[in-house]
Structure formats: C-alpha cells, structure tokens
Design an enzyme around this catalytic site. Structure first.
Site, short mmCIF file in Angstrom:
data_model
loop_
_atom_site.label_atom_id
_atom_site.label_comp_id
_atom_site.label_asym_id
_atom_site.label_seq_id
_atom_site.Cartn_x
_atom_site.Cartn_y
_atom_site.Cartn_z
N GLN A 1 -7.94 -2.22 12.18
CA GLN A 1 -6.69 -1.53 11.92
C GLN A 1 -6.88 -0.01 11.91
O GLN A 1 -5.91 0.73 11.79
CB GLN A 1 -6.12 -1.96 10.56
CG GLN A 1 -5.75 -3.43 10.48
CD GLN A 1 -5.43 -3.87 9.07
OE1 GLN A 1 -6.00 -4.82 8.56
NE2 GLN A 1 -4.51 -3.20 8.40
N PHE B 1 -3.97 -7.80 7.90
CA PHE B 1 -3.51 -7.82 6.51
C PHE B 1 -4.28 -6.86 5.60
O PHE B 1 -4.28 -7.03 4.38
CB PHE B 1 -3.57 -9.24 5.93
CG PHE B 1 -3.02 -10.30 6.83
CD1 PHE B 1 -1.68 -10.29 7.19
CD2 PHE B 1 -3.82 -11.30 7.33
CE1 PHE B 1 -1.16 -11.25 8.04
CE2 PHE B 1 -3.31 -12.28 8.18
CZ PHE B 1 -1.97 -12.25 8.53
N GLU C 1 -9.13 -2.92 7.84
CA GLU C 1 -9.01 -1.47 7.67
C GLU C 1 -10.39 -0.84 7.52
O GLU C 1 -10.69 0.17 8.15
CB GLU C 1 -8.12 -1.14 6.48
CG GLU C 1 -7.86 0.35 6.33
CD GLU C 1 -6.82 0.67 5.28
OE1 GLU C 1 -6.73 1.86 4.89
OE2 GLU C 1 -6.08 -0.24 4.84
N ARG D 1 -2.45 2.43 -6.72
CA ARG D 1 -1.16 1.89 -6.26
C ARG D 1 -0.65 0.78 -7.19
O ARG D 1 0.55 0.55 -7.28
CB ARG D 1 -1.28 1.39 -4.82
CG ARG D 1 0.05 1.39 -4.07
CD ARG D 1 -0.15 1.07 -2.60
NE ARG D 1 1.08 1.16 -1.85
CZ ARG D 1 1.48 2.23 -1.16
NH1 ARG D 1 0.72 3.31 -1.15
NH2 ARG D 1 2.61 2.23 -0.49
N ARG E 1 -2.52 -6.54 2.07
CA ARG E 1 -1.07 -6.37 2.12
C ARG E 1 -0.45 -6.09 0.74
O ARG E 1 -0.50 -6.92 -0.16
CB ARG E 1 -0.46 -7.65 2.70
CG ARG E 1 0.96 -7.53 3.20
CD ARG E 1 1.36 -8.82 3.86
NE ARG E 1 2.56 -8.68 4.68
CZ ARG E 1 2.94 -9.59 5.58
NH1 ARG E 1 2.23 -10.68 5.77
NH2 ARG E 1 4.05 -9.41 6.28
N THR F 1 -0.57 7.20 -0.30
CA THR F 1 -0.63 8.10 -1.44
C THR F 1 -1.64 9.22 -1.22
O THR F 1 -1.61 10.23 -1.92
CB THR F 1 -0.98 7.32 -2.73
OG1 THR F 1 -2.13 6.51 -2.49
CG2 THR F 1 0.19 6.44 -3.13
N ALA G 1 -0.26 0.51 4.86
CA ALA G 1 0.76 1.09 3.98
C ALA G 1 2.17 0.94 4.56
O ALA G 1 3.06 1.73 4.25
CB ALA G 1 0.46 2.57 3.69
N GLU H 1 4.81 -4.73 4.08
CA GLU H 1 4.32 -5.12 2.75
C GLU H 1 5.40 -5.56 1.76
O GLU H 1 5.18 -6.51 1.01
CB GLU H 1 3.52 -3.96 2.15
CG GLU H 1 2.23 -3.68 2.88
CD GLU H 1 1.57 -2.39 2.39
OE1 GLU H 1 0.44 -2.45 1.91
OE2 GLU H 1 2.22 -1.33 2.50
#
Length: 779
Positions: free
Chosen positions: A211, A242, A246, A324, A356, A456, A525, A727
């Site tokens: 990702q 998902f 990443e 988060r 996710r 963020t 995100a 998400e």
C-alpha cells in the site's frame, strides 16, 4: 468539426455514476495479474524466511551449514549480508531489523533467508537450521507487559480538557470498568509477496504487494545502501491489504532486492499463509480502563480513560494507531470534561501495525462500552443514552482534541435509520420475545459512527498524479494511490473523465510506480480517493488551461467561450470532436502532459499539546443489528442489519456500497469470530484458516439492508464533495457486539451491565451469560 446540435449525450462513466470496478471482470475470470502471476524471467530464484522459535532470548548458536548444502540452495542471507542498514522500521527508529542479530524477541522473528532455485527447495531448506537460545521470560499481552513494568515502544499521548476529578466527584452517578478488545489478522487473499530484478549499476526494480510504494522504495534503498532514485517500485494491484501491506511488506521487498543484487538474478519471495500470519503484524489488542460520571438522564459529565495496547517488540505504527484510538474515544459524543491517555506497551510478539480504522475502532468500542454501562445502570434504552450525548450546539461541539465539529449530521442519520429500521417497535418485540423464550434470546442495537478523515501526521496529506493526453485523444493516468480491491483506480479515472468530459473508456488506468509519481503517501486513512482524485483533477486543470488558451488564440474567441462538452469541445459557435481538437493542439505544440499535486488544506496538529484540527472532515453512519443467541451454547446468528451511511456525494455508488458491505462484515468478524491466541511458549497458534475464523458467506446477515445518505454533500471542498468510505463502515459492526450484549443481559432482566469483551465468540457469549445469571442471583 460539427454543426451545433442539442442531441449530445452525457459522457459514459463520469463521477456520481455507478460504475463497475475496472478489474471486476478480470477478478471473476481469473485474468487479473498479481505478482505471483507475472511470468518469471529465466533464472529466477526464490527466497524463504527462516523464523525464530524463541519468544525472548539470546541466540547462542546459529548453525546454517545444513541449510547451505540443501538441494537447490544458492545461498543464505543473514544480518551480515545486508549491504546497507539492517532496519525496516517506519520512521527509521532502528528498532526493527530485517534479520535479528544476537537475540530473538518474538516467536517467528526472521533470522535468515534461504535463496534457492525453486520455492519448495528454499522452503524445505529453511527448516534445516540448528539454532539454540538462552530463553528468558517474555510478555505476550497487556497484563503481562504491565506486570513487567509497562515498557512502551513509543511515547504515549494525553488529551485533557476541563476538570475531570472535580466533575467525577460531583457526578450524580459514576461507573468504573475495563474492557478487553481483541486483535485481528488482515487475512488478505493475496499474501505478502515481492519480486526484485537487478538492473545496471545500483539499480533494482521491485514488484511489491504494498500500500506504500514510496516506503518500499526508501526501505530497499536503505537496505542496499543506494539512493531512492536507484529503486523503482511497481504495484498494479493487491489481493487485499486492509493496512497489512502498509509497512509489513518491507521485509519481503528488502530480502528480494538484497538477494537479487547479491546473485545477479531475479528473486521472488512468497511465504506460506502460516508463516505470513506468524511473522507479520496485526490489529492492536487493547485493554481500556475507564471511569465515567453522568446524570440521571444518562448525560455524561466526565470521562477518564487509559487505552493500553499490545504493540509488539518494536514501534512500527503503534504511536499513530494508539493516538487515533484516543481521537475516536468520543465517537459521536460530547464530553464536557475528559482525560484520555494511551499506553503503547512493548510485548514479545510480532509488532502490530495498521489495520482498517487504524485504532479508531478500538477507541469506539470502549466508548460504546461505557454508554452501555450507563444505560443498564439507569434502566434506559442505550439508544436514548447515545442520543442524549450526541455532539450539538451551544458549546457541545468541541472534541477532546479541541477540534470543532462543524458538519454534524449524526442526529439526522440516526433518526432516519431509527425510523426506516422500525427500531423502537422491533426492540419492544425483542423484549417481549425474551420474556417468553427460555433458551433463545434476542438482542437489538443501533449504534452511530463519526470518523475523522485525514492522516494525523499532517505531512502525509499530499498526493501527486501524472496525466498524459496523447494526440489521438486517449488519456494516460498515473497517481500515487494503490489498488487493493477498493476501487481507487476507477474512482480517480472517473474524476479525470469528468474533468475532460470524455468517456471513461478513453482513460487508461496504469500501475502505480515510484518512477512516475514520487514521494507518495500510503494508500491508507481512507484518503486514497480524496488525495489522488484532487491531484488528478489538478493535472487535468493545467492541461485544460493550456487548451483553452490555445483555442481562444487560434479562433479569436474569449476564453470563457471555450467549453468542454461531452466528448467534444465547443469553441465559440464551432464544436470539435475531442480527438480532433487534441490533435490540433498537438500540431500547435501545446503541452499535453501535466504533473498534478494536492495537499489537504486547513489541518494542523500539535501532539505534545493534544490540540489542533487533525481532520479535514468527518464521515458519519449508523447501523441497526438484530441477533438471536442460544443461551445453552453461546452460539448466535445475526438476523438482520440495517445501515444508513454518509459518503457525501458519492463518486461511485456501486463501489461505495461494496465498501460499506465489506467493511461491516470484516468488522463483524473482528468483534465476533476472529480470535488470536498465543500458547505458553509465546507462539501464535491461530495462524491458519483451520484455527482462525473469518466470516463466511453463511455469516452474512439474513436480511442486509444498506443505503447511502443520498442527501449528504460534504461541506469541506473535497473532490466533487464526496466523502471517504474505506474505514468508517468497519465500525458500524459495533452494533452487532451491542446486540449480543443485550441478548446476554436479558438473562439478568437487563439490570446488570453485560460487559462482554471482544471478540464475542460463542464461548465468551456463554461465559458472559453464566456470569450475568450469577450476578443477578446475588452470587
């Protein structure tokens, strides 16, 4: 050129139109090409990881002689063979080695890699290593980590507003409790995989199921000791991600690249599902301790909560994930006085990572727990407690992180779903059913979602796109977003088609590559369509401006007389076919290519102060779920689910509906059947489909009604006033957990807060029911 007429049709496949996924037919037919489908160059080698069997301890000996002489083996790579930096930690914290050096800190940690002529030869050889350890005590969960001193992998965060101790002391009622929230494996259909081909000098081309192509580029560059311009990363599609792709693809890409440069041949690495699950990170488990003050109407006056997370042995993304969780500890509710703290705890387990919702779901589950506690303590319908605490006017519109909620539509969403799902009538029927049914018990719950959209980390809120218009009128699109099945490619292509007013079929969707669009952010995100759609529109705008200037000058008309119409361009009183017009522009030497760029405006965040505006906007939704539970076994069925979800002005309603349905089912799996379990040796035992249960087709609710809030239009200036959809729907599944809790609470006449932890497996449901029976009986 044609005469003016009024019988022109709209373009085919523009924005706000339901359009099939660009690869849907290929997925069904098996034509979609994934990395393992790419024809391997002659001489391709295969790598496989050798994993630790010690949860914590020094490596006293590592004998790889049998591995090296095994049939088909070309070589073995260890930490000593990494030409650059032996580290793949995000942010380069130097706490996550490619290969362990000196000690193992979790069961399944990569120690070496075998490179062989075939995958089977490499896989078999990897198990021939003779490794001894000086084993030491280890921690695999939050309780053990706290008992060992509560070491953290990165600094936690605190949010604070108002006088929490004073408000708690003055509260009419108080509840205090703890909720345990389980983790989750990504269980993507396509596992981790990478293939690297060596090039001239320091160059290498990497195909990675990731990702975050730019992170792979940077990690491979650091591992090889070469600059990023020597590494080209290509991603056409992933078979699911998902969040698990990443950062978790870093090691596979680095191993493939190191081996490719070492042996001068293409190298591919693809772990078995078991090893994939053992060696890669998952959703963070949380334990949330809380105390809440409230009045007789259920309105909250103060919240004090600590969010502790099992993070694993290294930081990875645990800092932003636990941050988060705090950002979503309010869900859709206003807290006049609030204190929230995160504890990202170090454990001897694989480092947990993005999934996710990225901590948001855990934050929401905890807050819905104390909403539930309040309701059962006061004998109220939990929905009434929820509505009493919604964000509103008169100062009740500021989050714990001091962002004002400016686009609050949760009240309307919930009221519409409450009416369309017949919630009140059905709840009365559920209560009546439970009075007369001794074994089967029903439960129903309606829960809201308010989810902040943006990274963020402010710097990540940027994107680039490259658009070429060829002289025959066909258009080439490339951007930094990656396609993992969620439809970002087709959505951005629709944006481009709409900008040029051409049919979608004229736009060629191409693989994401770091050689075309640099410095991309992860497709995460829920920002893929927002960011990349805007970047593509920016590129199209540059090209259109040049075309307008060209046409105005050539035909002697004002620029506002040049209008892009469906598949043609109107210049004064002349209408040109799109391809004809583009060819004329080419002959006039108009630049028909542009690099677009976008950065999200009006966002900022001060982590140290716990204040700012980290989110560009909020997405909203609500779900009503009804379940039936067998109180003798704990088994249950989800009977019906009604969803109303806000996606603003949908770019593609068909894609968005699929995301809502899929997100809900995946969230339901997390909260019901998917359970991670480590044994006394620190080994993950739920590492295969035989021991880890994701939802099946048979688990889909018998009645499943999903509707978009078609009246919604994003107040923020997003691409075509749409909202993110990846998400937010995941958290709609909290309604299932709450419905199961109600069914369990019926055995104690709804007078005892059920406090059912997640995942609510049949065993846990049964244990909750038995505990509630004992508590109701005063035992």
């Amino acid at each position: 050129m044609s005469a003016l007429s009024d019988d022109r049709k709209d373009i085919s496949g523009g924005v706000h139109a339901a359009q099939r996924h660009d690869s849907a037919h290929k997925h069904v037919a098996g034509w979609a090409e994934y990395i393992d489908d790419i024809i391997e160059p002659t001489g391709t080698l295969h790598a496989y990881l050798g994993l630790s069997t010690c949860a914590n301890g020094a490596i006293t000996a590592m004998d790889l002689d049998a591995v090296r002489v095994a049939p088909g083996v070309v070589g073995v790579l260890t930490a000593a063979d990494v030409p650059g930096v032996n580290d793949i930690s995000p942010g380069h914290k130097d706490d996550e080695p490619i290969f362990a050096e000196g000690r193992s800190v979790f069961y399944g940690q990569p120690l070496f890699a075998v490179v062989a002529e075939t995958r089977e030869a490499a896989r078999r050889a990897a198990h021939l290593a003779k490794i001894t350890y000086a084993e030491e005590p280890f921690d695999v969960d939050v309780a053990a980590a706290r008992a060992s001193g509560g070491r953290v992998v990165t600094e936690g965060m605190t949010m604070r507003r108002g006088d929490v101790p004073g408000a708690l002391a003055a509260a009419e009622h108080r509840v205090k409790g703890s909720v345990t929230i389980g983790g989750q494996d990504h269980f993507y259909l396509e596992g981790q995989i990478a293939m690297a081909t060596p090039g001239e000098d320091d160059e290498v081309t990497v195909y990675s199921s990731t990702q975050h192509p730019s992170e792979i580029q940077h990690m491979v560059g650091h591992a090889l000791g070469v600059p990023s311009n020597a590494v080209n990363v290509i991603v056409r599609r992933m078979g699911g991600g998902f969040g698990g792709k990443e950062t978790q693809g870093n090691i596979f890409a680095c191993v493939a690249a190191i081996a490719a440069k070492r042996f001068g041949r293409t190298v591919k690495i693809r772990p078995d599902r078991d090893d994939d699950m053992i060696a890669t990170g998952k959703r963070h488990d949380f334990v949330v301790d809380y105390e809440v003050g409230f009045d007789g109407a259920g309105r909250i006056s103060a919240v004090d909560a600590v969010y502790a997370a099992r993070c694993g042995y290294s930081a990875d993304l645990s800092g932003p994930v636990t941050d988060r969780a705090l950002f979503h500890a309010d869900n859709a509710y206003y807290y006049p006085n609030v204190h929230l703290k995160s504890e990202p705890l170090r454990t001897n387990t694989v480092s947990n990572t993005a999934f996710r919702g990225f901590g948001g779901p855990q934050g929401m589950v905890a807050c819905e727990r104390w909403i539930e506690d309040i309701a059962y303590t006061l004998g109220m319908d939990p929905l009434d407690v929820r509505k009493a605490n919604f964000y509103g006017d008169g100062g009740r519109d500021v989050t714990p992180y001091y962002q004002t909620v400016e686009d609050n539509i949760i009240g309307r969403v919930v009221e519409e779903l409450e009416a369309s799902s017949d919630y009140r009538k059905r709840r009365d029927e559920v209560v009546s059913f439970n009075r007369s049914s001794k074994v089967l018990k029903r439960g129903i719950a309606l829960t809201p979602v308010k989810f902040g959209i943006s990274f963020t980390m402010t710097a990540f809120n940027q994107a680039g796109a490259l658009v070429h218009v060829y002289k025959d009128g066909s258009v080439h699109l490339n951007h930094g977003g990656t396609e993992m099945g969620q439809g970002v490619y087709v959505k951005v292509a629709q944006v481009l088609a709409d900008e040029f007013q051409i049919d979608l079929g004229k736009v060629k969707i191409t693989a994401t590559t770091t050689g075309k669009v640099p410095n991309t952010s992860a497709t995460a995100a829920s920002s893929g369509s927002d960011l990349n759609g805007m970047a593509a529109a920016n590129a199209a705008g540059q090209i259109k401006a040049r075309l307008v200037a060209f046409a105005a000058e050539k035909y002697g008309v004002p620029e506002d007389a040049v209008v892009f119409e469906p598949n043609c361009v109107l210049v004064g009183n002349q209408r040109f076919d799109w391809a004809e017009f583009i060819n004329e522009a080419y002959l006039a030497r108009v630049q028909l290519s542009a690099a677009g760029f976008y950065k999200t405006p009006d966002i900022h965040w001060d982590r140290a102060a716990g204040k700012g505006k980290p989110f560009f906007y909020f997405a909203y939704g609500a779900a009503c779920s009804e379940v039936v539970v067998d109180t003798l076994t704990g088994e249950y069925m989800v009977e019906r689910v009604d969803i109303l979800h806000d996606v603003g002005r949908s770019l593609n309603p068909a894609i968005d509906m699929g995301q809502i349905e899929g997100g809900f089912i995946q969230g339901m799996g997390w909260l019901t059947t998917e359970e991670l379990w480590w044994d006394e040796k620190g080994q993950l035992r739920t590492h295969a489909p035989s021991t880890y249960k994701i939802p099946l087709a048979s688990d889909v609710p018998k009645v499943f009604k999903v509707k978009l809030a078609e009246w919604s239009e994003n107040k923020a200036p997003t691409i075509r006033r749409s909202k993110a959809v990846g998400e937010p729907p995941f958290m709609l599944a909290i309604s299932v957990l709450e419905a199961l809790s109600m069914a369990a609470a019926s055995v104690a006449d709804y007078k005892v807060p059920p406090r059912m932890d997640a995942p609510a497996t049949p065993e846990r449901v049964l244990m909750t029911i038995e505990r509630l029976k004992r508590e109701a009986a005063g035992q």
